[in-house]
Every structure is written in structure tokens, then in C-alpha cells.
Design a protein around this motif. Structure first.
Motif, PDB file in Angstrom:
ATOM      1  N   ALA A 208       0.830  -1.202   0.000  1.00 13.73           N
ATOM      2  CA  ALA A 208       0.000   0.000   0.000  1.00 13.73           C
ATOM      3  C   ALA A 208       0.867   1.255   0.000  1.00 13.73           C
ATOM      4  O   ALA A 208       1.794   1.391   0.798  1.00 13.73           O
ATOM      5  CB  ALA A 208      -0.931   0.011   1.209  1.00 13.73           C
ATOM      6  N   GLY A 209       0.560   2.163  -0.915  1.00 18.40           N
ATOM      7  CA  GLY A 209       1.277   3.429  -0.987  1.00 18.40           C
ATOM      8  C   GLY A 209       2.666   3.339  -1.567  1.00 18.40           C
ATOM      9  O   GLY A 209       3.432   4.298  -1.519  1.00 18.40           O
ATOM     10  N   LYS A 210       3.023   2.164  -2.131  1.00 17.80           N
ATOM     11  CA  LYS A 210       4.367   1.961  -2.680  1.00 17.80           C
ATOM     12  C   LYS A 210       4.288   1.857  -4.204  1.00 17.80           C
ATOM     13  O   LYS A 210       3.319   1.343  -4.754  1.00 17.80           O
ATOM     14  CB  LYS A 210       4.986   0.676  -2.120  1.00 17.80           C
ATOM     15  CG  LYS A 210       4.964   0.590  -0.597  1.00 17.80           C
ATOM     16  CD  LYS A 210       5.948   1.554   0.013  1.00 17.80           C
ATOM     17  CE  LYS A 210       5.898   1.481   1.536  1.00 17.80           C
ATOM     18  NZ  LYS A 210       6.231   0.165   2.054  1.00 17.80           N
ATOM     19  N   PRO A 211       5.335   2.333  -4.899  1.00 19.82           N
ATOM     20  CA  PRO A 211       5.361   2.173  -6.365  1.00 19.82           C
ATOM     21  C   PRO A 211       5.611   0.729  -6.752  1.00 19.82           C
ATOM     22  O   PRO A 211       5.991  -0.104  -5.927  1.00 19.82           O
ATOM     23  CB  PRO A 211       6.533   3.071  -6.783  1.00 19.82           C
ATOM     24  CG  PRO A 211       7.414   3.117  -5.581  1.00 19.82           C
ATOM     25  CD  PRO A 211       6.495   3.056  -4.395  1.00 19.82           C
ATOM     26  N   ILE A 212       5.400   0.434  -8.028  1.00 17.47           N
ATOM     27  CA  ILE A 212       5.615  -0.916  -8.528  1.00 17.47           C
ATOM     28  C   ILE A 212       7.099  -1.232  -8.522  1.00 17.47           C
ATOM     29  O   ILE A 212       7.931  -0.422  -8.926  1.00 17.47           O
ATOM     30  CB  ILE A 212       5.062  -1.059  -9.966  1.00 17.47           C
ATOM     31  CG1 ILE A 212       3.549  -0.775  -9.979  1.00 17.47           C
ATOM     32  CG2 ILE A 212       5.346  -2.446 -10.524  1.00 17.47           C
ATOM     33  CD1 ILE A 212       2.959  -0.771 -11.360  1.00 17.47           C
ATOM     34  N   GLN A 213       7.428  -2.427  -8.041  1.00 15.43           N
ATOM     35  CA  GLN A 213       8.814  -2.887  -8.066  1.00 15.43           C
ATOM     36  C   GLN A 213       9.066  -3.584  -9.399  1.00 15.43           C
ATOM     37  O   GLN A 213       8.548  -4.665  -9.650  1.00 15.43           O
ATOM     38  CB  GLN A 213       9.073  -3.848  -6.899  1.00 15.43           C
ATOM     39  CG  GLN A 213       8.920  -3.223  -5.523  1.00 15.43           C
ATOM     40  CD  GLN A 213       9.999  -2.187  -5.258  1.00 15.43           C
ATOM     41  OE1 GLN A 213      11.103  -2.269  -5.780  1.00 15.43           O
ATOM     42  NE2 GLN A 213       9.664  -1.203  -4.438  1.00 15.43           N
ATOM     43  N   GLN A 243      -5.644  -1.454  -3.295  1.00 10.39           N
ATOM     44  CA  GLN A 243      -6.509  -1.061  -4.416  1.00 10.39           C
ATOM     45  C   GLN A 243      -6.768   0.439  -4.442  1.00 10.39           C
ATOM     46  O   GLN A 243      -6.850   1.046  -5.510  1.00 10.39           O
ATOM     47  CB  GLN A 243      -7.827  -1.824  -4.310  1.00 10.39           C
ATOM     48  CG  GLN A 243      -8.857  -1.470  -5.363  1.00 10.39           C
ATOM     49  CD  GLN A 243     -10.154  -2.222  -5.142  1.00 10.39           C
ATOM     50  OE1 GLN A 243     -10.185  -3.229  -4.447  1.00 10.39           O
ATOM     51  NE2 GLN A 243     -11.231  -1.735  -5.725  1.00 10.39           N
ATOM     52  N   LEU A 244      -6.873   1.060  -3.277  1.00  8.09           N
ATOM     53  CA  LEU A 244      -7.289   2.465  -3.200  1.00  8.09           C
ATOM     54  C   LEU A 244      -6.168   3.411  -2.788  1.00  8.09           C
ATOM     55  O   LEU A 244      -6.443   4.529  -2.375  1.00  8.09           O
ATOM     56  CB  LEU A 244      -8.450   2.594  -2.206  1.00  8.09           C
ATOM     57  CG  LEU A 244      -9.669   1.693  -2.462  1.00  8.09           C
ATOM     58  CD1 LEU A 244     -10.705   1.873  -1.372  1.00  8.09           C
ATOM     59  CD2 LEU A 244     -10.280   2.006  -3.829  1.00  8.09           C
ATOM     60  N   ASP A 245      -4.898   2.986  -2.882  1.00  8.28           N
ATOM     61  CA  ASP A 245      -3.821   3.861  -2.418  1.00  8.28           C
ATOM     62  C   ASP A 245      -3.399   4.914  -3.451  1.00  8.28           C
ATOM     63  O   ASP A 245      -2.596   5.793  -3.158  1.00  8.28           O
ATOM     64  CB  ASP A 245      -2.604   3.036  -1.997  1.00  8.28           C
ATOM     65  CG  ASP A 245      -1.981   2.275  -3.158  1.00  8.28           C
ATOM     66  OD1 ASP A 245      -2.477   2.379  -4.290  1.00  8.28           O
ATOM     67  OD2 ASP A 245      -0.971   1.568  -2.915  1.00  8.28           O
ATOM     68  N   SER A 246      -3.913   4.809  -4.710  1.00  7.46           N
ATOM     69  CA  SER A 246      -3.669   5.822  -5.763  1.00  7.46           C
ATOM     70  C   SER A 246      -2.182   5.975  -6.093  1.00  7.46           C
ATOM     71  O   SER A 246      -1.723   7.073  -6.431  1.00  7.46           O
ATOM     72  CB  SER A 246      -4.248   7.186  -5.364  1.00  7.46           C
ATOM     73  OG  SER A 246      -5.632   7.098  -5.131  1.00  7.46           O
TER      74      SER A 246
END
Length: 296
Positions: A208-213, A243-246
Motif C-alpha cells: 500500500a502506498g508503494k510504487p511498482i517494483q 486497491q485504493l492507495d492511488s
């Protein structure tokens, strides 16, 4: 003056302003002086004890207890009448002390008997009944923490305390979550068990709240974790926290011949577009944008 264990109890009792409360604890915290102080504060206390902390009261030994029938109990009072020590013979001898209750009104409990291979009824002192009722939450918490305890190799007590605090927080959160689910009428099948709850909390913190690795190219190093192949046609829905962390919810084409069912609620369309972070297929049409709606 009182020792570490009793001092902890007295420190926590500073917040107790009203009289008549009942307090229960195990043998690590018990002492004769502690029971006297709590009685002066008008706090009813009881707990298991270590005999050597009570000047070895004259209760029967374990060797003598084996000659008595199961369920036998003995009560010994201090000269000033402030403290009562009770020894109860169950599978083994159990010694408790209290500043307000002793054997009292005995009741019957069922215990498994190895000799007869069946349950039998044995007498139980009132102090044991009250102690079991009062300590039930603590014993349950210890049991739940031990099921999925965080493993740590370090022997530093600071790190062990930190991870133990995390275990306590997760288990207490799960107990509240389960209680809230029951009170709100949620079906039992929809309430997560402790393991699934821990996994959901862990994945929420990790993703959550992290960019894609992005996956690194080339051969994996020898110290990297093993990569397991994903099962075909297996899509799992992401947790709501992810899902909702944008953050980094990017569309991509799957390159397959056949489209996959859209995972947005009430949508029956099929799509080649999927979210790289959530790893679920979502359709993007002229009159319907499930990709955006799914992440709101």
C-alpha cells in the motif's frame, strides 16, 4: 522495595481510582506485600504464587498430595487475616493467594482422567474459578501470539521486545476486528481468521502506498529468494488498502489471444487491459471506464 513484578502491578494500579475492582495476575508478579498493599487500596486481588515468596506457608507437599484424591484443596490464612493461600490438587498441585477469597463455594469441573480414560468431575475452589475467569483473556492472548510468532534470530532484548509488541498489536487488532464483525452481523465465513488477517496486514504494509517494483533483468543472484511460477488463469483481488492507495496503478496490455473477464463489480465485459500493481483485468471502453472506477 516490592520487587520488579509487584512494582509493575502497583504502577498500573495508579489509574484505578474507584474501589471494588478485581485484579488477577500470574506468579511472576505475586508477593505477600503486594496483596497487603492492594487490600489497603480496596482492590480485590488473586493470583498463582511461588511458595518461596510467601515464606513457605504450611501447605501439603506435592508428595503428600499424590496420596489425596483429585480435587482436594487446602486453605491457609496469614496471622493478620489479610492473605489466604490455597493449594488445589488437579493434575498437579496449584497454589494461589488472595486478599479477599479462599476456597469459598466449591463447584464441579470436568477433567480427563488417564487411568479410567474418561472425563470425571472434581471439586474446584472458588478462587480457582475466579482466577480462570479473570485470566482467560491473557491466556488466550498468549496462545494466539504463540501460533504465528514473528521469528527473529537476534538475541538482543530490544529487538525481541519490538517484535513481541507487533505480535501483541496484531492479535489484539484481530480480536477487535472479529468482535466488530460479529456485532455487525457479518457472516462467519466472511470474517478472516488470524493467519489471513496477519497476511493482509503484512501485504498492506508492503504494497500500500508503494510504487511498482520492476523486475530486474538478467540472471538472479545466488542470494536472491527463489522465484515460483504463477498458476495459469489465477487472478486474486487486491486488498482494499492496495486497491485504493492511488499509487502506480498503471494499465498494460496482456498480449493474450483471448480477453479476460473484467473484475469490476457488475461488469460482464472482457478486456486485454490489466493493472500492473493490482494484477487484475479491467476494461476501458468509450462508455465505461472500469479501470478508473475500480481504483476509486
Amino acid at each position: 522495595m516490592y520487587g520488579l513484578g509487584p512494582s509493575v502491578i502497583l504502577h498500573l494500579c495508579k489509574r484505578v481510582s474507584l474501589t471494588g475492582h478485581e485484579l488477577y495476575y500470574d506468579n511472576y508478579f505475586s508477593s505477600y506485600n503486594l496483596l497487603q498493599v492492594l487490600k489497603a487500596k480496596k482492590i480485590f486481588a488473586a493470583g498463582t504464587i511461588r511458595i518461596n515468596r510467601f515464606s513457605n506457608p504450611p501447605v501439603i507437599s506435592d508428595k503428600e498430595g499424590k496420596k489425596r484424591e483429585r480435587g482436594y484443596s487446602q486453605e491457609v490464612s496469614s496471622l493478620d487475616g489479610d492473605v489466604v493461600v490455597v493449594k488445589w490438587l488437579d493434575n498437579r498441585g496449584v497454589v494461589l493467594a488472595s486478599n479477599y477469597i479462599g476456597i469459598g463455594e466449591e463447584d464441579k469441573v470436568k477433567r480427563w482422567d488417564k487411568k479410567s480414560s474418561k472425563y470425571i468431575e472434581v471439586s474446584r475452589p472458588e478462587i480457582v474459578k475466579r482466577y480462570n475467569h479473570g485470566m482467560g483473556g491473557v491466556d488466550l492472548l498468549d496462545q494466539l501470539v504463540s501460533l504465528y510468532r514473528i521469528f527473529i534470530r537476534s538475541k538482543k532484548w530490544t529487538l525481541r521486545m519490538i517484535f513481541h509488541a507487533l505480535d501483541l498489536a496484531i492479535v489484539n487488532s484481530w480480536l477487535e476486528y472479529r468482535e466488530d464483525g460479529k456485532n455487525s452481523g457479518t457472516p462467519q465465513s466472511n470474517i478472516l481468521d488470524l493467519l489471513d488477517f496477519r497476511l493482509r496486514v503484512a501485504e498492506g504494509f508492503v504494497r500500500a502506498g508503494k510504487p511498482i517494483q520492476e523486475n530486474k533483468s538478467g540472471r538472479p543472484s545466488s542470494d536472491s529468494s527463489p522465484v515460483f511460477a504463477k498458476r495459469q488463469n489465477c487472478e486474486k483481488r487486491p486488498f482494499r488498502e492496495v486497491q485504493l492507495d492511488s499509487v502506480d496503478h498503471l494499465p498494460e496490455h496482456d498480449g493474450k489471444k483471448e480477453p479476460t473477464r473484467c473484475k469490476q463489480v457488475n461488469c460482464t465485459q472482457r478486456s486485454h487491459i490489466f493493472c500492473k500493481k493490482c494484477e487484475v483485468h479491467l476494461c476501458i471502453n468509450r462508455g465505461r471506464n472500469c479501470f478508473v472506477n475500480f481504483h476509486k
